[in-house]
Structures are given as C-alpha cells and as structure tokens.
Scaffold this motif. Structure first.
Motif, short mmCIF file in Angstrom:
data_model
loop_
_atom_site.label_atom_id
_atom_site.label_comp_id
_atom_site.label_asym_id
_atom_site.label_seq_id
_atom_site.Cartn_x
_atom_site.Cartn_y
_atom_site.Cartn_z
N ARG A 14 0.87 -1.17 0.00
CA ARG A 14 0.00 0.00 0.00
C ARG A 14 0.92 1.23 0.00
O ARG A 14 2.14 1.12 0.13
CB ARG A 14 -0.89 0.00 1.23
N ALA A 15 0.32 2.41 -0.13
CA ALA A 15 1.15 3.63 -0.15
C ALA A 15 1.96 3.77 1.13
O ALA A 15 3.13 4.17 1.10
CB ALA A 15 0.27 4.85 -0.37
N MET A 16 1.36 3.41 2.27
CA MET A 16 2.08 3.51 3.55
C MET A 16 3.27 2.57 3.57
O MET A 16 4.33 2.89 4.14
CB MET A 16 1.12 3.19 4.69
N ASP A 17 3.13 1.40 2.94
CA ASP A 17 4.25 0.45 2.89
C ASP A 17 5.41 1.02 2.08
O ASP A 17 6.58 0.82 2.41
CB ASP A 17 3.79 -0.87 2.26
N THR A 18 5.08 1.72 1.00
CA THR A 18 6.12 2.34 0.17
C THR A 18 6.86 3.41 0.95
O THR A 18 8.10 3.48 0.91
CB THR A 18 5.51 2.92 -1.11
N VAL A 19 6.12 4.24 1.68
CA VAL A 19 6.77 5.25 2.51
C VAL A 19 7.68 4.58 3.52
O VAL A 19 8.85 4.97 3.69
CB VAL A 19 5.73 6.13 3.22
N ARG A 20 7.19 3.55 4.18
CA ARG A 20 7.98 2.86 5.20
C ARG A 20 9.23 2.23 4.58
O ARG A 20 10.32 2.29 5.16
CB ARG A 20 7.13 1.79 5.88
N ASN A 21 9.08 1.61 3.41
CA ASN A 21 10.20 0.96 2.74
C ASN A 21 11.32 1.95 2.42
O ASN A 21 12.50 1.68 2.69
CB ASN A 21 9.69 0.28 1.47
N ILE A 22 10.96 3.10 1.87
CA ILE A 22 11.98 4.09 1.51
C ILE A 22 12.52 4.78 2.75
O ILE A 22 13.73 5.02 2.88
CB ILE A 22 11.42 5.09 0.48
N TRP A 23 11.66 5.09 3.69
CA TRP A 23 12.07 5.76 4.92
C TRP A 23 13.10 4.94 5.68
O TRP A 23 14.15 5.45 6.08
CB TRP A 23 10.84 6.01 5.78
N PRO A 29 14.57 7.96 11.42
CA PRO A 29 13.96 7.48 12.65
C PRO A 29 12.59 6.84 12.40
O PRO A 29 11.66 7.52 11.94
CB PRO A 29 13.82 8.76 13.50
N PRO A 30 12.43 5.56 12.72
CA PRO A 30 11.17 4.87 12.41
C PRO A 30 9.97 5.42 13.15
O PRO A 30 8.83 5.33 12.66
CB PRO A 30 11.46 3.42 12.78
N GLN A 31 10.17 6.01 14.34
CA GLN A 31 9.04 6.50 15.11
C GLN A 31 8.32 7.64 14.40
O GLN A 31 7.13 7.89 14.65
CB GLN A 31 9.48 6.95 16.51
N ALA A 32 9.02 8.33 13.48
CA ALA A 32 8.39 9.43 12.74
C ALA A 32 7.24 8.93 11.87
O ALA A 32 6.30 9.67 11.56
CB ALA A 32 9.42 10.15 11.88
N LEU A 33 7.29 7.68 11.46
CA LEU A 33 6.24 7.11 10.61
C LEU A 33 4.88 7.11 11.29
O LEU A 33 3.84 7.09 10.63
CB LEU A 33 6.62 5.70 10.18
N HIS A 34 4.87 7.14 12.63
CA HIS A 34 3.59 7.16 13.36
C HIS A 34 2.84 8.47 13.13
O HIS A 34 1.63 8.55 13.41
CB HIS A 34 3.83 6.96 14.85
N SER A 35 3.53 9.49 12.63
CA SER A 35 2.89 10.79 12.39
C SER A 35 2.22 10.89 11.03
O SER A 35 1.59 11.91 10.73
CB SER A 35 3.93 11.91 12.52
N LEU A 36 2.35 9.86 10.21
CA LEU A 36 1.82 9.92 8.86
C LEU A 36 0.44 9.27 8.79
O LEU A 36 0.24 8.15 9.27
CB LEU A 36 2.78 9.21 7.90
N ARG A 37 -0.50 9.97 8.17
CA ARG A 37 -1.86 9.47 7.97
C ARG A 37 -2.16 9.50 6.47
O ARG A 37 -2.21 10.57 5.87
CB ARG A 37 -2.88 10.33 8.71
#
Length: 486
Positions: A14-23, A29-37
């Motif tokens: 999904r789009a969130m998976d793509t963001v996580r993969n590149i991030w 910092p992985p904790q920043a991903l919790h701020s994305l909706r």
C-alpha cells in the motif's frame, strides 16, 4: 552511507508500505512514521501502473522528511502529516492544469516529436527544446524548416536502434520503443539500482546542527534553508518547488544562453526567485560562487558531467562550501553505458517497456504499439523523492555533520514503480479511474498574481499539522530578482 534497498517484490504494498520501505532504507527514525496518515480512498489515475499510489507516497515522503527536520530542530514530536489521494494525483500533472489570466495551460510538446515508425520498429523523439530539434534535423539531413511529414519520411529509412545511437552521438533525444524483455536485456537496465534514492556522506567537513538563520517555531518546516537550483523542465524543479513549499529560500539559476520552456516554468518554479547567470561570464560565475558559499543545498539536473567541467562537481562544491548538500537528478542512472545520456520522462517510459506494456493492458487486441502514461509520473515522483532525499540529508547533517550527496534518477524511479506491480488486465482502466483533469476540484486550486499574469494552479497537497505549506513567491521572468539571499 548509501541506500541500495532490495529487489523484493513490492506488488502487495500500500502507499504507507512504500513510505515505510523508503524511509527505513534511508535510515531515518522509524518513530516518525507514526505521524503519517494516508487515506488511500478516492478515484485513481487511469493506468495499469499504480500512479496514484506513487503520487501519494512520494509527496508524503517529502512532507514527512520536512516535518522530521522541524521536529529535530525544535525538540518536539513530529507533526502529523497527511496527503489526500486525489489531490496528490492531480498535483502529479500540475504543469498541465494551471490557468493564466483564465486561459488554460498551453500544449508543451514540440512540433516534430512523439512516436515515429522506423524501418523495423518505432522511436520516440523529444524536441521540446530547440537545440534538440535542430540536432534531430541535422541527423536526418533536413533543413531547420522541415515539416513533421518530412521528418517521418526520413525516419522510415532508419532502424530504430541505429537512430537511437545517432541521437546519443549527436546531441539529439531519440530512443527506440522497447518491450519489457528488450529493455531488461540492455546493459543499462542491469545498471539501474533497485532503490530509488541514494544518500552518501562525501566529506566529514560541515558542522552539525541547523543554520542560525533557520528560526525556531516557524510557520514552515524548512524556513531559512537556502537552496541554489540549476535545473530544467520538470523533475528537479519539482524538488525545489516542494522544498520551497516547506519554507526553503530557493534561487532558481537560469542562463541567458540556453533555450527555455516558459510555459512549463510558470508552474514548476512557484515559490522560487529566478535569477539569470551566465557561467561563461567570469563575473557571473563569481556571483554564483558567492551564493554557494552561503547555501545549504546545491540542486542540479544537467547532464552528468556538464557542471563538473565548470568546477561544480560535488568535490569542487564542498571546497567552496564545506557542509553543502549536493543533490543531483539524472535520467538514466549514475552507472551504466547510458549514465551520461540525455533523457526525459517520456524517453524512459519508451525505452524501458512501460509504453508497450501500458498499451497491452489498455487493449490487448489493438495494434497500437505504445500508450504513454497519462502524466509525467517519473518526473514528478523523482522530484518529490529528491526533495525527500534532500530533507533527509539536511537531517543527517544536523545529527552528525558532514557534506552529503543525494542522487535520484528517472530510471530508478521507473524501476521502483515497476516493482509495485501492475493491475491485471484492464483493471487499471476500469470505470471510476480518471485522467488528471477529471480529478481537479476548485478546493485544490489557488489563485495568485505572477509576473506573467493571474495564475490559478494546483496548490500543494501535503498537509503538516501546525504548519502552512505553500509558496511565498510567484514566478517572474528570469532576471527580475537580484542574485541575493533573503
């Protein structure tokens, strides 16, 4: 540090998976991903490729990376970031969707370009810039006033790959139409990395932290960041435009000796101040060096090697300004036999098999050899990925100091998009999918005065809680701004 990622199948992302993969590939910092909706509902772009997914995820990456810097600079939690799917999809075609004094954007394609039949197959020609058009005509032995019909007749005498090579050798932009299998068999395909952004620390020179001119508690995440941008057409300008939307001071350097595309520049250079510098003039070149001494980022998209010959290679730049972030956008990659070749989004689509595959998905029974994507997705995605990479490098410099290099290529973006898989059969063209102009709504637009007239265009789709992404400056003809920082 260089992020090469992996070659895994991403077709279930999904789009969130793509963001996580590149991030995570960029070691942020992985904790920043919790701020994305990311709300992935809404109409999608009509294509077998997952273009709306790419639009939403690449824009989200750039906004989240900007928010990460604001968080680190202010010692606060990362602000909530959101990017609506339909708005992001429309923003991927923004250069075609603006109105100037209530008149719609003009057609931006050259008179001789597009797909042409050869003796054996097809080629696509890019002639938006006059120097490329004249190079094509010289190869074909035609006069400068030749018509499209005369060009088509001459091309019928060539084999596709022979004309492609003639273009490479003679400063034209011509590429053979290939299938997926034909592209995968080329040495250049094998040289393109599986990951879309490369970030490397190229020197320990450069202080940690943020410049004192970047204020705390600002209305924008990157307010006060200084960027010198030498770019053309769409991809790299989108990167600069995106960083400007988050508050960066972007000086777009144009040259009086090079052809331009003012109707494209009107849109992609919102937020910037255009200045005219002739690198052949010693006084102008010294003025550029003075700007670089006080810059944070040097962003460029000229053909690899062309600026290096003028002393503006990454190694040369960090001598001028230790701690500089050197960001590069190229067409084909940083490795391989085509690494120094000219190229554009449409050429990468053509040569890499995308246009052939898109045509087959759209109508398997049709004899149509190629179907371009409904927008310049590789350009736009590469621009947002480059903006994300630059913001990531700004963060890394703040944490550990040093000078950094960021590389994004159209071919690398193409490869990543392909790794997301294609929708089966005609699924990508089902009822409910739309073309870019069908996605735009009035609330996605903004209207402001520019140096060319009243400009109504798609506003930035990223939202950052507590911030106000947007553009302070509207385009003016080059040279009306002084070559000075704010």
């Amino acid at each position: 540090m260089e992020s090469n990622g992996d070659a895994s199948d991403r077709s279930n992302f999904r789009a969130m998976d793509t963001v996580r993969n590149i991030w995570t590939g960029l070691d942020l910092p992985p904790q920043a991903l919790h701020s994305l909706r990311l709300d992935e509902t809404g109409h999608e772009l009509a294509s077998s490729y997952k273009l709306s997914h790419l639009a939403q995820s690449s824009i989200a990456l750039s906004a989240l990376a900007a928010a990460l810097n604001d968080s680190h600079h202010n010692s606060t939690s990362v602000a909530a970031v959101s990017v609506p799917l339909e708005h992001a999809s429309a923003e991927f075609a923004t250069e075609h969707l603006y109105f100037l004094d209530e008149k719609p954007a003009e057609n931006k394609w050259g008179p001789l370009g597009g797909l042409h039949k050869t003796k054996d197959e097809y080629v696509r020609i890019h002639d938006n810039l006059i120097n490329h058009r004249l190079a094509l005509l010289r190869i074909l032995g035609l006069s400068d006033e030749s018509t499209r019909e005369q060009v088509a007749e001459k091309i019928l005498n060539w084999k596709a790959t022979d004309l492609e090579q003639a273009g490479i050798d003679n400063k034209a932009v011509i590429y053979a139409l290939r299938s997926e299998d034909e592209w995968n068999a080329t040495p250049q395909a094998k040289a393109v990395p599986d990951f879309s952004i490369s970030i490397n620390k190229i020197s320990s020179a450069g202080e940690r932290g943020y410049p004192s001119r970047m204020p705390l508690g600002s209305d924008r995440c990157l307010r006060g960041l200084r960027i010198v941008e030498l770019s053309r057409i769409i991809a790299a300008p989108v990167a600069g435009k995106t960083l400007a939307a988050h508050g960066a001071d972007v000086l777009w350097v144009t040259s009086p000796t090079l052809p331009d595309r003012p109707m494209t520049d009107i849109d992609v250079n919102r937020g910037k101040r255009a200045i005219s510098i002739d690198l052949n003039n010693p006084k102008d070149k010294e003025a550029l060096y003075e700007l670089i001494k006080d810059a944070d980022v040097f962003l460029q998209s000229y053909r690899p090697g062309s600026l290096s010959r003028r002393g503006l290679s990454p190694s040369g730049l960090i001598k001028i300004r230790p701690g500089l972030i050197c960001a590069n956008l190229a067409a084909w990659g940083t490795q391989g036999p085509w690494k120094e070749n000219r190229g554009f989004d449409s050429m990468v689509q053509t040569a890499s098999g995308m246009n052939v595959s898109e045509a087959q998905h759209f109508d398997p029974s049709s004899a149509t050899p190629a179907k371009p994507l409904p927008l310049q997705a590789l350009d736009h995605a590469s621009g947002y990925l480059l903006a994300a990479g630059i913001a990531a490098a700004v963060y890394k410099r703040a944490v550990e100091g040093g000078s950094w290099q960021v590389d994004v290529t159209l071919a690398g973006t193409m490869k990543y998009l392909k790794s997301l898989g294609q929708l089966p059969g005609k699924e990508g063209f089902r009822e409910g999918t739309k073309l870019p102009k069908e996605l735009v709504t009035e609330d996605m637009m903004e209207t402001k005065e520019s140096g060319y007239g009243l400009l109504k265009a798609v506003r930035h789709s990223a939202r950052v809680e507590g911030k106000q992404p947007g553009w302070d400056f509207m385009p003016k003809p080059p040279g009306l701004y002084e070559p000075k920082w704010l």
